[in-house]
Design an enzyme around this catalytic site. Structure first.
Site, short mmCIF file in Angstrom:
data_model
loop_
_atom_site.label_atom_id
_atom_site.label_comp_id
_atom_site.label_asym_id
_atom_site.label_seq_id
_atom_site.Cartn_x
_atom_site.Cartn_y
_atom_site.Cartn_z
N GLU A 247 0.84 -1.21 0.00
CA GLU A 247 0.00 0.00 0.00
C GLU A 247 0.87 1.25 0.00
OE1 GLU A 247 -3.27 -0.22 2.82
OE2 GLU A 247 -4.10 -1.95 1.76
N GLU B 144 -4.75 -8.68 -0.60
CA GLU B 144 -5.54 -8.39 0.61
C GLU B 144 -6.99 -8.22 0.20
OE1 GLU B 144 -4.36 -5.36 3.42
OE2 GLU B 144 -2.24 -5.83 3.13
#
Ligand code: AHR
Length: 513
Positions: free
Chosen positions: A193, A316
């Protein structure tokens, strides 16, 4: 002429009504790609009680363990054949310094886990412990390196420590720490991220950073790294496009994508077990949005990589609800209901059907965090409904995808609607066919006819996961309230299977000799 037109019209209407409303048609002759087993991967972060209080017990614990790794968890995960395990994060990865987690435990520096509850991380679970866990599970490690707050040299040395089989500073250090042979870790995440907790970077800046970090993450011997670029946040197609445009394709095995199912809003996500049909519906809608995300990111990738060399790794995903009342908000501990099982099953159907491009996924997270497979309370352990979906769906791992044509009724709530049924199918190496069907409609069973060419000689059997209420879940008092059961409702005639798919259920049909 008039009579002729009336006849045609009447015949068409009759033909339409003669067709069952819910229908699956498939022809294994048109079987496509292999469904990579890595779609069935998992994710374990240094977060709450996933590692500490989950897999890794205290020194001297009476809970059965090997080198502090909990035996019952290992046994349960081995049963569902988890193909890979992503670690150490998540957001934690971009603050983690691997060098602090090796050597004598008593001498390992401590750190603050700033992302997750501000607790002290004592680094007692580090590289050696993680790879020990992977060996016990018989799973492939997927390590995520630190781009956000680390250095190129730090990542490069970690790879050398793990994979170099010769004389070098890092290989010598590994041997000194008790592991003579390299582990040969292949899956390698270059940050996590990086648009957010992994450094708040722009796509353009990250693409350049990726090239630097990936350059020095070397291949040693036959340990060829499969490098995965930190990918987009849900519908950020610009991020994917920037990576595809600016990074040579041969520098990436995959690009990741993160997307969570949120029942209400990010600020107030909703309870894991106390919710009404509005929230059930919105969670299912949010879950099914994965179809659009995967299709559109794949379409962007297709423009630069029509041969589909670069994988989309949804590393994820899962449902994210409010934490259980009274638990640390930074630990993300949530229960797991029948709704979550339907979400897992529907999402895995989407991934199977897109397995030409989606070749890895990692549910967040394995133990005690978010959409967990396993919950623990001291010595007690339970398997969640989501665990049972992975158990049922393991037949799809490395099987050949059978493309389906599916017609389904809608599940209608108020002015909104969703497809009631979703499905995927595969043929395994023994020639058995597996069809996973999900009915998300919480009230109406669905009559379904499935026609699969060339299956006259095969017998049908099935298993089901369902319960009375979509909020039902397993508790430490009743750990087996929800688990798969044989389903006797399939009828086979020639190449046709008919069944009534119960409301809010997952049915796994097997066609075998
Ligand atoms: O899975 C929990 C967190 O969600 C991860 O650490 C992060 O990558 C994501 O935002």
């Amino acid at each position: 002429m008039k009579h002729f037109l009336t006849l045609i019209l009447t015949l068409s209407v009759v033909a339409l009504f003669a067709q069952p409303a819910n229908r699956i048609v498939a022809n294994p002759e048109y079987s496509k790609n292999i469904i990579s087993k890595h779609i069935y991967g998992h994710f374990s972060e240094h977060l709450g009680h996933c590692i500490y209080g989950g897999y890794f017990v205290d020194e001297g614990s009476t809970i059965p363990n090997t080198r502090r790794i909990r035996t019952d968890i290992v046994d349960a995960l081995k049963k569902i054949k988890i193909p890979n395990l992503r670690w150490p994060g998540g957001c934690f990865a971009d603050e983690y310094h691997w060098n602090d987690g090796i050597g004598l435990r008593s001498e390992r520096p401590k750190m603050v886990n700033t992302n997750w509850g501000g607790v002290t991380e004592d680094n007692s679970f580090g590289t050696h412990e993680f790879l020990d866990l992977c060996e016990m599970l018989g799973t492939e490690p997927y390590i995520c390196g630190n781009v956000g707050s680390g250095t190129v040299a730090e990542m490069s040395k970690w790879v050398e420590y793990l994979n170099f089989d010769g004389v070098s500073p890092m290989a010598d250090l590994r041997k000194k720490n008790g592991h003579d042979k390299p582990w040969k870790v292949r899956f390698w995440g270059v940050g996590n991220e990086n648009w957010g907790c992994g450094g708040s970077m722009t796509a353009e800046f990250y693409a350049d950073q990726y090239r630097r970090y990936a350059t020095y993450a070397r291949n040693y011997g036959d340990a060829k790294l499969m490098k995965i670029a930190g990918g987009a946040n849900s519908g950020d197609y610009h991020w994917t496009e920037t990576l595809m445009k600016n990074v040579p394709l041969n520098m990436m095995w995959g690009i990741s994508l993160h997307y969570y199912t949120i029942p209400k809003t990010w600020a107030s996500k909703g309870s894991a077990t106390a919710f009404g049909e509005d929230e059930y519906f919105s969670a299912m809608k949010s879950c099914l949005h994965m179809e659009e995300l995967v299709s559109r990111h794949s379409a962007v990738m297709d423009q630069y990589d029509p041969e589909k060399r670069v994988a989309l790794a949804v590393d994820e995903w899962g449902i994210w609800t409010d934490v259980e009342p009274g638990t640390n908000p930074g630990f993300l501990f949530q229960q797991n209901s029948l709704r979550d099982a339907l979400i897992a099953a529907s999402t895995l159907n989407i991934f199977n059907n897109h397995s030409d491009r989606v070749r890895m996924s990692n549910l967040a997270q394995t133990v005690n965090v978010l959409q967990a497979l396993i919950l623990t309370d001291k010595e007690k352990m339970l398997l969640t409904p989501t665990y049972h979906i992975y158990d049922l769906y393991q037949v799809h791992q490395e099987a050949t995808l059978i493309p389906l044509v599916l017609r389904t009724k809608d599940y209608v709530l108020g002015n909104d609607k969703l497809p009631a049924l979703n499905a995927s199918a595969s043929r395994d190496k023994d020639g058995n066919i597996h069809i996973s069907v999900v009915n998300i409609d919480p009230t109406n069973a669905q009559d379904l006819q499935i026609d699969i060419a060339g299956t006259q000689a095969l017998k049908a059997s099935a298993q089901i996961l369902t319960s009375e209420k979509y909020t039902d879940h397993n508790t430490f008092e009743k750990p087996n309230a929800l688990k798969p059961a044989p389903f006797a409702g399939t009828k086979k005639s020639g190449e046709s299977i008919s069944l009534k798919v119960p409301a809010k259920s997952v049915v796994m049909i097997t066609l075998a000799k």
